[in-house]
Design an enzyme around this catalytic site. Structure first.
Site, PDB file in Angstrom:
ATOM      1  N   LYS A   1       0.866  -1.187   0.000  1.00 24.35           N
ATOM      2  CA  LYS A   1       0.000   0.000   0.000  1.00 24.35           C
ATOM      3  C   LYS A   1       0.897   1.230   0.000  1.00 24.35           C
ATOM      4  O   LYS A   1       1.019   1.926   1.014  1.00 24.35           O
ATOM      5  CB  LYS A   1      -0.913  -0.027   1.230  1.00 24.35           C
ATOM      6  CG  LYS A   1      -2.133   0.834   1.047  1.00 24.35           C
ATOM      7  CD  LYS A   1      -3.147   0.574   2.124  1.00 24.35           C
ATOM      8  CE  LYS A   1      -4.352   1.454   1.938  1.00 24.35           C
ATOM      9  NZ  LYS A   1      -5.297   0.947   0.961  1.00 24.35           N
TER      10      LYS A   1
ATOM     11  N   GLU B   1      -6.926  -5.559 -10.579  1.00 29.44           N
ATOM     12  CA  GLU B   1      -7.895  -5.116  -9.569  1.00 29.44           C
ATOM     13  C   GLU B   1      -8.685  -3.900 -10.035  1.00 29.44           C
ATOM     14  O   GLU B   1      -8.440  -3.348 -11.103  1.00 29.44           O
ATOM     15  CB  GLU B   1      -7.276  -4.920  -8.197  1.00 29.44           C
ATOM     16  CG  GLU B   1      -6.071  -4.062  -8.107  1.00 29.44           C
ATOM     17  CD  GLU B   1      -5.524  -4.023  -6.675  1.00 29.44           C
ATOM     18  OE1 GLU B   1      -6.232  -4.362  -5.719  1.00 29.44           O
ATOM     19  OE2 GLU B   1      -4.366  -3.609  -6.529  1.00 29.44           O
TER      20      GLU B   1
HETATM   21  C1  LIG Z   1      -5.262  -0.886  -4.434  1.00 27.08           C
HETATM   22  C2  LIG Z   1      -6.210  -1.458  -3.453  1.00 27.08           C
HETATM   23  N1  LIG Z   1      -6.664  -2.709  -3.652  1.00 27.08           N
HETATM   24  C3  LIG Z   1      -7.530  -3.294  -2.786  1.00 27.08           C
HETATM   25  C4  LIG Z   1      -7.981  -2.617  -1.669  1.00 27.08           C
HETATM   26  C5  LIG Z   1      -8.907  -3.280  -0.710  1.00 27.08           C
HETATM   27  O1  LIG Z   1      -8.183  -3.699   0.390  1.00 27.08           O
HETATM   28  P1  LIG Z   1      -8.819  -3.835   1.829  1.00 27.08           P
HETATM   29  O2  LIG Z   1      -9.900  -4.848   1.737  1.00 27.08           O
HETATM   30  O3  LIG Z   1      -7.673  -4.340   2.657  1.00 27.08           O
HETATM   31  O4  LIG Z   1      -9.310  -2.493   2.212  1.00 27.08           O
HETATM   32  C6  LIG Z   1      -7.546  -1.321  -1.424  1.00 27.08           C
HETATM   33  C7  LIG Z   1      -8.057  -0.620  -0.231  1.00 27.08           C
HETATM   34  O5  LIG Z   1      -7.535   0.224   0.356  1.00 27.08           O
HETATM   35  C8  LIG Z   1      -6.637  -0.719  -2.321  1.00 27.08           C
HETATM   36  O6  LIG Z   1      -6.202   0.532  -2.114  1.00 27.08           O
END
Ligand SMILES: Cc1ncc(COP(=O)(O)O)c(C=O)c1O
Length: 250
Positions: free
Chosen positions: A94, A130
């Site tokens: 992240k 994604e």
């Molecule tokens: C790039 C990305 N993919 C997927 C997600 C979903 O992740 P999570 O379920 O941990 O919030 C996020 C959420 O912040 C994201 O920024």
């Protein structure tokens, strides 16, 4: 970056919630306390190298309900011109750079009336990676299918939905999902902490002007809603948590 030790992380998390308890929105409002941990290099130096010192902070803020009038399916645009993250790059983390790379495509998609963008694998442009800031899943034959990729974030919501799907007797698969498989899904959605699930009504692929449709009359799919309701019920404490996900903050 130096990883934050688990105990320090946990202590900071509980402390910031305790100190801001008056900002935790009331049960039933649909609003939540957004919690954002952040780690950045902060040493007194200039240079392209890992920092010698890091600062770890967690900030919180109340946020309104993601869906104000019930869960509404969204439309998505496949990004053919912009890649979000490369294989063997930083896509699984992240980090701000991943978002910087994705924003131009997301802004263009929103201008075109789409909720967000579906990014494909940067190498072959064949597989679904994604959905903007959320993971992708599709459902067919009572099976929950979600991409395996070297360049996507390992979403906690997705991992939770996989466990819930299995507990409801569904099969689950984590594997590459080719764009050509899109017509086979009965339901598809984007999942992440903010929305839990955004069911997807339509996906548009600008490379061949194909539209894939999943939610006639904009009604979310039955299995999608079953998964959504179960996870939200556990989060709100309305149903028992058989998975050990819930922690109480006094
Ligand atoms: C790039 C990305 N993919 C997927 C997600 C979903 O992740 P999570 O379920 O941990 O919030 C996020 C959420 O912040 C994201 O920024």
């Amino acid at each position: 970056m130096e990883p934050v030790p688990f105990e320090l992380f946990r202590e900071a998390l509980f402390k910031v919630i305790q100190l801001n308890r008056k900002y935790v929105p009331p049960y039933g409002s649909g609003a939540t306390l957004y919690i954002r941990p952040l780690l950045y290099g902060s040493g007194a130096e200039v240079g392209v190298k890992p920092a010698a010192e890091y600062t770890f902070i967690i900030f919180v803020t109340p946020v309104g309900p993601y869906f104000k009038g019930g869960v509404v399916p969204v439309n998505m645009l496949i990004s053919r011109d912009v890649d979000r993250a490369a294989p063997n790059g930083t896509g699984t983390f992240k980090v701000g750079g991943n978002y910087a790379a994705s924003l131009r495509a997301i802004v263009a998609a929103k201008k075109g009336g789409y909720s967000s963008t579906i990014f494909l694998d940067a190498k072959e442009k064949k597989y679904i990676d994604e959905c903007g800031p959320a993971n992708f899943f599709g459902i067919k034959n009572n099976t929950y299918i979600t991409p395996r990729s070297e360049s996507i974030l390992n979403s906690i919501t997705n991992m939770s939905l996989i466990q819930i799907a299995e507990s409801l007797g569904m099969k689950t698969e984590r594997r590459p999902i080719p764009v050509t498989e899109l017509p086979e899904f009965e339901e598809v959605g984007a999942c992440g902490t903010a929305a839990v699930i955004s069911p997807i009504a339509k996906i548009f692929d600008p490379s061949d002007n194909k539209v894939y449709e999943y939610s006639p009359n904009c009604i979310p799919g039955e299995i999608t809603m079953k998964l959504y309701n179960k996870l939200v019920a556990i989060q709100y404490g309305d149903e028992p948590d058989p998975f050990g996900w819930i922690s109480y903050v006094d």
